[in-house]
Design a protein around this motif. Structure first.
Motif, PDB file in Angstrom:
ATOM      1  N   SER A 195       0.852  -1.174   0.000  1.00 28.50           N
ATOM      2  CA  SER A 195       0.000   0.000   0.000  1.00 28.50           C
ATOM      3  C   SER A 195       0.894   1.231   0.000  1.00 28.50           C
ATOM      4  CB  SER A 195      -0.900  -0.018   1.235  1.00 28.50           C
ATOM      5  OG  SER A 195      -1.837   1.028   1.179  1.00 28.50           O
ATOM      6  N   VAL A 196       0.308   2.384  -0.230  1.00 31.80           N
ATOM      7  CA  VAL A 196       1.047   3.647  -0.213  1.00 31.80           C
ATOM      8  C   VAL A 196       0.195   4.724   0.437  1.00 31.80           C
ATOM      9  CG1 VAL A 196       2.393   3.134  -2.293  1.00 31.80           C
ATOM     10  CG2 VAL A 196       0.240   4.359  -2.498  1.00 31.80           C
ATOM     11  N   GLY A 197       0.832   5.835   0.735  1.00 35.30           N
ATOM     12  CA  GLY A 197       0.131   7.002   1.248  1.00 35.30           C
ATOM     13  C   GLY A 197       1.014   8.221   1.116  1.00 35.30           C
ATOM     14  N   THR A 198       0.406   9.374   0.938  1.00 32.62           N
ATOM     15  CA  THR A 198       1.194  10.602   0.815  1.00 32.62           C
ATOM     16  C   THR A 198       1.672  11.094   2.175  1.00 32.62           C
ATOM     17  OG1 THR A 198      -0.835  11.928   0.816  1.00 32.62           O
ATOM     18  CG2 THR A 198       0.093  11.348  -1.332  1.00 32.62           C
ATOM     19  N   ARG A 233      -0.870   4.460   6.900  1.00 31.75           N
ATOM     20  CA  ARG A 233      -1.390   3.559   7.935  1.00 31.75           C
ATOM     21  C   ARG A 233      -2.827   3.156   7.625  1.00 31.75           C
ATOM     22  NH1 ARG A 233      -4.694   3.505  11.932  1.00 31.75           N
ATOM     23  NH2 ARG A 233      -5.179   5.709  11.820  1.00 31.75           N
ATOM     24  N   LEU A 234      -3.654   4.119   7.275  1.00 27.90           N
ATOM     25  CA  LEU A 234      -5.051   3.817   6.966  1.00 27.90           C
ATOM     26  C   LEU A 234      -5.165   2.931   5.731  1.00 27.90           C
ATOM     27  CD1 LEU A 234      -6.670   7.310   7.651  1.00 27.90           C
ATOM     28  CD2 LEU A 234      -6.945   5.214   9.009  1.00 27.90           C
ATOM     29  N   ASN A 235      -4.374   3.229   4.707  1.00 26.93           N
ATOM     30  CA  ASN A 235      -4.399   2.420   3.497  1.00 26.93           C
ATOM     31  C   ASN A 235      -3.870   1.016   3.763  1.00 26.93           C
ATOM     32  OD1 ASN A 235      -5.490   4.535   2.078  1.00 26.93           O
ATOM     33  ND2 ASN A 235      -3.579   5.132   1.104  1.00 26.93           N
ATOM     34  N   ALA A 236      -2.951   0.879   4.719  1.00 26.35           N
ATOM     35  CA  ALA A 236      -2.431  -0.438   5.082  1.00 26.35           C
ATOM     36  C   ALA A 236      -3.541  -1.299   5.681  1.00 26.35           C
ATOM     37  CB  ALA A 236      -1.268  -0.298   6.065  1.00 26.35           C
TER      38      ALA A 236
END
Length: 131
Positions: free
Chosen positions: A28-31, A37-40
């Motif tokens: 997963s990724v996030g900016t 964490r939420l996308n994980a």
């Protein structure tokens, strides 16, 4: 509740990437760190759903000591990601798509660690949430 260890990595010119040592292909990724964490959490739930849908069993989570014993894992920040098991019942559906679109979906899903169903569910959910 089952918890999996995830590793967050960031290169200078990239977003925050998240990987799961116990779940190869689950990424997963996030900016931001919080978005990562939420996308994980969403990624591990969709990955588990795909494994179950494919008739596979979920691997037992490794301990932190086991994960950190691998030198390749020492460059990441460790987070604990809960696998929320209160998932709605999965229902098989039959859809019709152009063959080229299906090939594109499958190629994208495979290269990003998703099952076909997991990717389509995630894309649909994002569109619905954005509406």
């Amino acid at each position: 509740m089952t918890n999996y260890i995830a590793l967050i990595h960031k290169d200078a010119d990239s977003e925050f990437g998240v990987s799961f040592p116990d779940l190869p292909g689950c990424v997963s990724v996030g900016t931001t760190l919080e978005e990562a964490r939420l996308n994980a959490e969403e990624a591990v739930a969709l990955h588990a759903e795909g494994l179950i849908e494919d008739g596979e069993t979920l691997p037992e989570p490794s301990t932190l000591d086991e994960v950190m014993a691998d030198p390749a894992n020492r460059d990441g920040a460790v987070i604990i990601v809960p696998l929320k098991t209160a998932q709605p019942r999965t229902v098989r559906v039959n859809i019709t798509l152009p063959e080229t679109t299906l090939r594109d979906i499958d190629a994208y899903a495979e290269s990003h660690g998703f099952t076909r169903s997991g990717l389509l569910a995630r894309a649909a959910k994002r569109m619905i949430d954005a509406a």
